[in-house]
Design a protein around this motif. Structure first.
Motif, PDB file in Angstrom:
ATOM      1  N   ASN A 137       0.859  -1.184   0.000  1.00 39.37           N
ATOM      2  CA  ASN A 137       0.000   0.000   0.000  1.00 39.37           C
ATOM      3  C   ASN A 137       0.899   1.239   0.000  1.00 39.37           C
ATOM      4  N   LYS A 163      -5.515   3.665  10.784  1.00 41.69           N
ATOM      5  CA  LYS A 163      -6.457   2.705  11.364  1.00 41.69           C
ATOM      6  C   LYS A 163      -7.893   3.201  11.217  1.00 41.69           C
ATOM      7  N   THR A 164      -8.081   4.506  11.362  1.00 48.59           N
ATOM      8  CA  THR A 164      -9.421   5.066  11.228  1.00 48.59           C
ATOM      9  C   THR A 164     -10.002   4.799   9.847  1.00 48.59           C
ATOM     10  N   PHE A 165      -9.159   4.921   8.833  1.00 46.76           N
ATOM     11  CA  PHE A 165      -9.622   4.716   7.451  1.00 46.76           C
ATOM     12  C   PHE A 165      -9.370   3.293   6.951  1.00 46.76           C
ATOM     13  N   LYS A 166      -8.997   2.394   7.907  1.00 49.92           N
ATOM     14  CA  LYS A 166      -8.814   0.971   7.599  1.00 49.92           C
ATOM     15  C   LYS A 166      -7.811   0.758   6.468  1.00 49.92           C
ATOM     16  N   GLU A 167      -6.694   1.468   6.541  1.00 45.40           N
ATOM     17  CA  GLU A 167      -5.618   1.323   5.558  1.00 45.40           C
ATOM     18  C   GLU A 167      -4.496   0.481   6.177  1.00 45.40           C
ATOM     19  N   GLY A 168      -4.193  -0.666   5.554  1.00 43.45           N
ATOM     20  CA  GLY A 168      -3.139  -1.537   6.041  1.00 43.45           C
ATOM     21  C   GLY A 168      -1.897  -1.441   5.173  1.00 43.45           C
ATOM     22  N   LEU A 171      -2.478  -4.188   0.204  1.00 42.12           N
ATOM     23  CA  LEU A 171      -3.862  -4.140  -0.264  1.00 42.12           C
ATOM     24  C   LEU A 171      -4.031  -5.045  -1.476  1.00 42.12           C
ATOM     25  N   SER A 184     -10.750   5.935  -2.139  1.00 41.71           N
ATOM     26  CA  SER A 184     -10.153   5.764  -0.819  1.00 41.71           C
ATOM     27  C   SER A 184     -10.579   6.943   0.054  1.00 41.71           C
ATOM     28  N   LYS A 185     -11.142   6.604   1.232  1.00 38.98           N
ATOM     29  CA  LYS A 185     -11.551   7.658   2.158  1.00 38.98           C
ATOM     30  C   LYS A 185     -10.344   8.422   2.673  1.00 38.98           C
ATOM     31  N   GLU A 401       1.616   0.000  11.481  1.00 36.47           N
ATOM     32  CA  GLU A 401       1.286  -0.701  10.236  1.00 36.47           C
ATOM     33  C   GLU A 401       2.526  -1.281   9.555  1.00 36.47           C
TER      34      GLU A 401
END
Length: 511
Positions: A137, A163-168, A171, A184-185, A401
């Motif tokens: 990512n 973490k708030t936007f669930k990005e690891g 992807l 992507s938010k 992350e």
């Protein structure tokens, strides 16, 4: 009417001499005439239908083939193990290039913008744009490296935002999403509160900036004042030099725009060109001669020094900070993102780069780039530009992350832009610039040979005719048969010849 062979022979000698002279004149003036015609037909001029059309619209098939490196062990990578990748592709796109806003200037230059559009070709691809691929990512891992030197508390805040936007750290997206962008938010948040941080304001994709875009405002030489300067870049976006790099030499805009080159190349020539996508000028060197469908060519390839680091090749010091040899750091023109360009599979790079990633197998045949040029005209016949996009990743404290990721230059994908002259364009090119010049060259030698043979043969014939026409005795035929018979009988009795010479002695004639 009798034919005077001597005069005929002299006529052939004269004709042969004229033919020989014409052949010799052609041999001496032919190359100059050829250079004049080539120069006239390769300058950028709307009156030159073939060469101008080739320059303006690239009427030949051109494709971009993309190969992704699918990560097979993302969980293990987070634990510090070596990444294991498998190549997925090609995913092939037809590339259409068209120059617009073409403006000619009084100083023998022309300005234009070249727009490029890509169309997916399922029949030439191994799969569809809906295929899923797992990759690092970039939003998370590149940001982690960029924020490495920020205060620890701020790094914790960034990690919380991910973490708030669930990005690891990894992807899984479709090929189409990775190429042209996905929603992507996090991207929306950054564009709203930190505008300018990302390269685009819309969806985030590796090639989002490429499709339906242009390569900038190029101003190049037309060659009308000096054919040796044709296609050479005069300025790009109004600049005559860049500001990305650390030395004036590295910031120079050299060569052409990468589509055509000046004519009359030799084996000592090089192919310099400026690439906006690589943010620098590149230069290829001669490798070997060859032939394509009867057309002679020179193959030019990338030297090992192209992406060598500054410690191995001093002129490249200006492109640093450098890592291992074989990598070009383009972070300075990519919003400081830790992105590197290399040859595919780290071909011609430091072997340690291959050791850090499992699944790579570089070969020159599959991963080396080349351009085949017709040396007389500078027109490319076959092109294959192959480059790899890499991301430098590592574990950064405070940004959880990144886990325990080992420091590694991670290959994301590599692509090949290829094209070759074919069909009617090839036939026209071969006829005008190969067949006709060859016929003219052989004609001058034929005229010389024909003239020599004619002169020699005619001279020999004339010599023989002259020898056979030397004076001989000519005898008269008497007018009185009766007298001749009597004189003949008298002569036979006296043992003399019955014929009398026609030419008498002057004394006898007088008596």
């Amino acid at each position: 009417m009798a034919i005077d062979k001597a005069k005929v022979a002299i006529g052939f000698v004269a004709a042969g001499a004229v033919t020989l002279t014409f052949g010799l004149i052609s041999a001496f003036t032919g190359p100059a005439m050829m250079r004049y015609q080539v120069g006239k037909n390769t300058m950028i001029d709307p009156k030159n239908d073939m060469s101008y059309t080739m320059w303006k619209d690239l009427p030949v098939p051109f494709f971009m083939s993309v190969y992704f490196f699918n990560v097979l062990n993302p969980e293990e990578v987070l634990k510090g193990e070596k990444p294991m990748v498998e190549q997925r592709g090609p995913y092939v796109y037809r590339k259409r290039c068209q120059k617009e806003n073409i403006t000619f200037h009084p100083n023998y230059t022309v300005s234009y913008r070249e727009y490029r559009t890509y169309y997916f070709e399922p029949s030439m691809s191994v799969g569809n744009e809906s295929d899923l691929v797992t990759v690092p990512n970039m939003l998370v891992l590149s940001a982690a490296v960029m924020m490495e030197n920020l205060p620890y508390a701020l790094r914790l805040l960034i990690s919380a935002t991910f973490k708030t936007f669930k990005e690891g750290p990894f992807l899984t997206k479709t090929v189409g999403e990775l190429m042209w962008g996905y929603d992507s938010k996090l991207v929306d948040f950054l564009n709203q509160y930190l505008p300018g941080m990302l390269p685009s304001s819309g969806k985030f994709g590796l090639f989002a900036e490429f499709n339906n875009s242009n390569t900038g405002l190029f101003t190049i030489n037309t060659g009308k004042d000096d054919i040796r300067k044709v296609h050479r870049v005069d300025s790009w976006n109004g600049l005559t030099q860049l500001s990305y790099w650390r030395t004036p030499q590295c910031n120079m805009i050299n060569g052409t725009a990468g589509q055509m080159w000046p004519p009359f190349m030799t084996k000592e020539s090089t192919l310099p060109f400026y690439s906006p996508d690589a943010c620098r000028s590149l230069e290829l060197v001669y490798q070997r001669t060859g032939e394509m469908l009867g057309i002679p060519l020179y193959r030019f390839v990338a030297p090992r020094t192209m992406f060598a680091n500054g410690s191995q090749y001093e002129p490249n010091q200006g492109f640093c900070p450098c890592r291992q040899s074989g990598l070009l750091n383009v972070s300075s023109c990519r919003h400081n993102s830790p992105v590197f360009i290399s040859h595919p599979h780290f071909f011609n790079a430091d072997p340690v780069l291959q050791d850090y990633v499992l699944g790579l197998n570089p070969t020159e045949e599959e991963h080396g780039l080349f351009i085949d040029i017709h040396p007389l005209t500078g027109v490319p016949l076959n092109v294959s530009i192959r480059l790899q996009l890499n991301l430098y990743i590592k574990s950064v404290s405070g940004i959880t992350e990144t886990g325990k990721i080992s420091e590694v230059v991670m290959p994301l994908l590599w692509f090949e832009e290829s094209g070759y002259i074919d069909g009617p364009v090839l036939n026209t090119f071969r006829t005008n610039l190969v067949v006709l010049p060859t016929v003219m060259e052989y004609m001058q030698y034929l005229l010389i040979a024909l003239g020599l043979v004619t002169v020699v043969v005619a001279s020999v014939v004339h010599h023989k005719v002259k020898r056979s026409s030397n004076p001989v005795e000519v005898f008269s035929v008497t007018e009185n048969p009766g007298r001749n018979e009597a004189d003949g009988a008298s002569s036979r009795r006296s043992g003399t010849d019955e014929r009398t010479p026609l030419l008498q002695d002057d004394t006898n004639t007088a008596s």
